[in-house]
Design an enzyme around this catalytic site. Structure first.
Site, PDB file in Angstrom:
ATOM      1  N   ARG A 562       0.831  -1.201   0.000  1.00  0.00           N
ATOM      2  CA  ARG A 562       0.000   0.000   0.000  1.00  0.00           C
ATOM      3  C   ARG A 562       0.869   1.256   0.000  1.00  0.00           C
ATOM      4  O   ARG A 562       1.921   1.298   0.632  1.00  0.00           O
ATOM      5  CB  ARG A 562      -0.891   0.030   1.249  1.00  0.00           C
ATOM      6  CG  ARG A 562      -1.850  -1.131   1.388  1.00  0.00           C
ATOM      7  CD  ARG A 562      -2.984  -1.137   0.437  1.00  0.00           C
ATOM      8  NE  ARG A 562      -3.800   0.050   0.462  1.00  0.00           N
ATOM      9  CZ  ARG A 562      -5.043   0.107  -0.041  1.00  0.00           C
ATOM     10  NH1 ARG A 562      -5.598  -0.977  -0.589  1.00  0.00           N
ATOM     11  NH2 ARG A 562      -5.718   1.208  -0.023  1.00  0.00           N
ATOM     12  N   VAL A 563       0.397   2.268  -0.678  1.00  0.00           N
ATOM     13  CA  VAL A 563       1.101   3.542  -0.668  1.00  0.00           C
ATOM     14  C   VAL A 563       0.293   4.601   0.082  1.00  0.00           C
ATOM     15  O   VAL A 563       0.614   5.765   0.049  1.00  0.00           O
ATOM     16  CB  VAL A 563       1.411   4.030  -2.100  1.00  0.00           C
ATOM     17  CG1 VAL A 563       2.453   3.137  -2.747  1.00  0.00           C
ATOM     18  CG2 VAL A 563       0.159   4.071  -2.950  1.00  0.00           C
ATOM     19  N   ASP A 564      -0.774   4.163   0.736  1.00  0.00           N
ATOM     20  CA  ASP A 564      -1.576   5.117   1.502  1.00  0.00           C
ATOM     21  C   ASP A 564      -1.463   4.760   2.987  1.00  0.00           C
ATOM     22  O   ASP A 564      -0.557   4.062   3.390  1.00  0.00           O
ATOM     23  CB  ASP A 564      -3.030   5.117   1.023  1.00  0.00           C
ATOM     24  CG  ASP A 564      -3.636   3.718   1.050  1.00  0.00           C
ATOM     25  OD1 ASP A 564      -3.003   2.792   1.602  1.00  0.00           O
ATOM     26  OD2 ASP A 564      -4.740   3.547   0.510  1.00  0.00           O
ATOM     27  N   ASP A 565      -2.386   5.218   3.779  1.00  0.00           N
ATOM     28  CA  ASP A 565      -2.276   4.974   5.212  1.00  0.00           C
ATOM     29  C   ASP A 565      -3.003   3.722   5.646  1.00  0.00           C
ATOM     30  O   ASP A 565      -3.630   3.679   6.700  1.00  0.00           O
ATOM     31  CB  ASP A 565      -2.820   6.191   5.976  1.00  0.00           C
ATOM     32  CG  ASP A 565      -1.961   7.381   5.687  1.00  0.00           C
ATOM     33  OD1 ASP A 565      -0.741   7.175   5.557  1.00  0.00           O
ATOM     34  OD2 ASP A 565      -2.488   8.486   5.552  1.00  0.00           O
ATOM     35  N   VAL A 566      -2.949   2.734   4.790  1.00  0.00           N
ATOM     36  CA  VAL A 566      -3.562   1.466   5.139  1.00  0.00           C
ATOM     37  C   VAL A 566      -2.424   0.485   5.359  1.00  0.00           C
ATOM     38  O   VAL A 566      -1.462   0.470   4.591  1.00  0.00           O
ATOM     39  CB  VAL A 566      -4.475   0.989   3.994  1.00  0.00           C
ATOM     40  CG1 VAL A 566      -4.958  -0.434   4.244  1.00  0.00           C
ATOM     41  CG2 VAL A 566      -5.672   1.931   3.848  1.00  0.00           C
TER      42      VAL A 566
END
Ligand code: 6R9
Length: 694
Positions: A562-566
């Site tokens: 993941r590249v997000d805050d997940v």
């Protein structure tokens, strides 16, 4: 990058090596090694000879048609299902879509105007075709020896009974029904009974806490809840009904009244008389569900909602992913068939829980739509010991096994002696899902579990995609360990850079999808705008997956996390913001920042930095209390592995927490903290490092 300024999606992996420090580190380091000596694993001649798609050329031709003429391609496939009324193709199209936010509202529709029912297609159709005595479910309980078999006829009977009773409770087409149950046969029965009457099910994973359950029930305003008295998982007893009661009082306090709770007694875990009870609301399932086995089918539009499934995103509130009927039906059945090279009579076992998307698409809908025999397992892979899975494979002669890298890693640690004595000759295809499979887990799965004769089908997909997106078709091309290989038919991946430019050939960037596919989710429940901004605004013209990805010289895709805050903990998606908001709800915790770190078994572990009220000492008791707060608000699976007391958190001058630095500290890369010049108070870092590990 055209996303909100709060986004931390700023950089990515370049050619497998992380140029950027904020990328989720899932298995990347091992992956880099394997890229260097990329070995190809070809299907055997024998496998290929009988494979449904048996050559790259055959795939290339099908793929070409699937993207050049998606309407014709999917119409041909969809005509193998039963439609009470055919979809509207008066303009020559069977789907309409806008996935480009610049052109207005995002909208995806497939087979609109067609009337069908997924339960009818998954169950009645097989019974009507004379396959009622085929086995639908081979159920294996938590305790060895506890087992049950359901034929398709039995399955239909149970579904009809429950469907009728739900009707008598007043459940109608479009109403939401919440399901909070363990992996007993009545869980898939409950899902199918809802779809039979056109009700929208919302399954909440049995590991979620009362808080999380109440939030999900309230959000969709469920009228009825289906649950179980309790369940044994390994040697633990979980009193689900107690959790339900607590959740429903929270719902009540929030102004939502749930009318009826239908409770399935699970005497092996908790006796009826010991189950907490609320008169006029709670109902024992077997006492009321009638014996009649006829239950009329509610024919629904292809675009009528089938289910809601809440998933984590980068903000605190979980998102209600909404899938509709027709496209999801056609897509899950087709992906199941081709990716697992399914043959009639195969015994298939997916270890996922129905509380997650994998359990929806590949325990329930996909396999039953194909008339498959499905093993449903209530227990855990290490109870009574680490040979349990292989005993199940031997006992039921499982042909196709679908599990997650975290389970493989956990079992691998116990050693080959738990696997080798058990017969695994029946296995033909081994599937993987949930996170990138690291090379050592891949090799063990391939060599030890599959005795080098089963292809590893590494399926990349998401709650949102409904079904497989990038996956090997195991008879058609060679595998590379750690790569999900190539797109499924009709799927058009695109890798884009920060600015949203599509990259060609070998490249690394953000994984997006061009155009829609039938299994795509249609909206976030009552949050269409959030759907548009989360998924279609970051890179205009595309669906954005949230994953980083590399494409190699052969066109194979390598997911990098993941590249997000997940974060992805044991294959479970957890939003860092959800954990943070649970932590700061503790009266002594003033601020929290949560990051993922590489974890040997879980893939990623949860590392939480917390600041406390001035003068409050960080004791072991407080650490435990903080963990308990997360367990209570989300569930045990989201409990932080490490809590690191921070007198202050590193922030930019504008007050944003610099998580990339926290990720470095969490992964002990203290010599390589990257650019710290924008820190408001550089001394904070020294303090944090001094406290590392304490
Ligand atoms: C099916 C499911 C989705 C996220 C996804 C990605 C990760 C899933 C993967 C994989 C690499 C695979 N993921 N399968 N990463 N290779 N084969 O897991 O859905 O719970 O929504 O999670 O899981 O990061 O974005 P969901």
């Amino acid at each position: 990058l055209p996303v909100s300024s709060g986004s931390r999606m700023v950089s990515l992996v370049v050619n497998g090596a992380s140029s950027a420090d904020n990328l989720a580190p899932t298995a990347v380091s091992e992956q880099v090694k394997s890229v260097a000596n990329e070995e190809l694993f070809y299907p055997s001649d024998e496998f290929r000879a009988s494979a449904l798609i048996s050559s790259r050329e055959q795939y290339d031709n099908l793929y070409k048609r699937s993207v050049e003429d998606p309407d014709g391609f999917w119409a041909d496939i969809a005509s193998n299902f039963f439609w009470k009324t055919k979809w509207d193709d008066s303009n020559g199209k069977i789907h309409s879509e806008n996935v480009d936010i610049r052109k207005g509202r995002i909208n995806i529709e497939w087979f609109k105007g067609g009337k069908t029912n997924i339960c009818y297609n998954a169950v009645d159709r097989h019974v009507e075709a004379g396959r009622g005595d085929d086995i639908a479910i081979l159920w294996e309980g938590n305790e060895p020896g506890d087992e049950k078999t359901l034929t398709y006829k039995d399955l239909l009977g149970s579904i009809c009974q429950l469907a009728n009773y739900l009707r008598t409770l007043g459940v109608r087409k479009g109403d939401a029904v919440a399901i909070y149950m363990p992996m007993i046969t009545d869980l898939p029965v409950a899902m199918l009974a809802c779809s039979r009457i056109g009700a929208v099910h919302s399954v909440v994973f049995g590991g979620f806490s009362a808080d999380a359950l109440s939030q999900r029930i309230t959000d969709c305003r469920a009228k009825v809840l289906l649950t179980t008295s309790g369940v044994c998982r390994g040697s633990k007893v979980i009193k689900l009904k107690e959790i339900v009661d607590e959740a429903l009082s929270l719902c009540l306090a929030g102004g939502h009244t749930l009318e009826s709770v239908l409770v399935f007694p699970n005497d092996s875990a908790i006796k009826r008389q010991d189950t907490p009870w609320i008169a006029n609301r709670d109902i024992w399932w077997p006492d009321v569900v009638p014996d009649s086995i006829e239950s009329p089918i509610e024919w629904v539009d292809a675009e009528d909602p089938l289910f809601l499934l809440y998933t984590s995103g980068s903000t605190g509130k979980p998102k209600g992913v909404l899938h509709t009927t027709g496209g999801y039906m056609v897509y899950t059945a087709t992906t199941f068939k081709y990716a697992f090279d399914y043959r009639k009579g195969d015994v298939y076992w997916c270890t996922a829980d129905c509380g997650w998307i994998t359990g929806h698409s590949y325990v329930t809908y996909g396999p039953f739509l194909n008339g498959a025999t499905v093993v449903v397992f209530e227990g855990v892979p290490t109870y009574p010991d680490a040979s349990r899975c292989w005993e199940i494979v031997e006992k039921y002669k499982v042909n196709i096994l679908y599990t997650a890298p975290t389970a493989i890693r956990a079992l691998m640690r116990f050693g080959d002696q738990f696997v080798k004595p058990l017969a695994r000759k029946s296995l033909r295809v081994l599937g993987s899902v949930g996170e990138p499979i690291n090379p050592s887990a891949w090799s063990w799965y391939y060599e030890v579990v599959g005795d080098r004769h089963c292809p590893i089908v590494d399926t990349w997909w998401q709650t949102e995609t409904g079904g497989f997106m990038i996956t090997p078709l195991p008879g058609a091309w060679p595998l590379k360990p750690g790569s999900a290989t190539l797109p499924f038919l009709g799927v058009q991946p695109a890798i884009v850079d920060e600015k949203g430019n599509e990259l060609e050939g070998e490249c690394s960037g953000y994984l997006c999808i061009k155009a829609s596919w039938p299994g795509a989710f249609r909206t976030l429940y009552e949050a269409h705008e959030r759907y548009e901004t989360t998924y279609f605004s970051p890179f205009q013209g595309y669906y954005f997956s949230g994953d980083g990805c590399r494409r190699d010289k052969d066109g194979y895709y390598w997911l990098t996390g993941r590249v997000d805050d997940v974060i992805n903990v044991s294959g479970h998606r957890i939003g860092t913001a959800e954990v943070e908001s649970a932590l700061v709800s503790h009266p002594l915790c003033t601020e929290a920042a949560v990051v993922g770190y590489e974890h040997e078994v879980k893939g990623q572990g949860i590392y939480a930095f917390v600041t406390l009220l001035e003068g409050v000492p960080f004791t072991d008791k407080l650490r435990k209390a903080l963990i308990l707060t997360v367990r209570e608000q989300i569930g045990a699976f989201a409990a932080p592995d490490i809590i690191h007391w921070a007198p202050g958190l590193p922030k930019t001058r504008s007050g944003k927490i610099m998580r990339r630095i926290l990720r470095k500290i969490a992964s002990k890369q203290l010599d390589d903290l990257g650019d710290t010049s924008t820190l408001a108070e550089p001394a904070v870092i020294e303090q944090l490092i001094a406290l590392t590990g304490k």
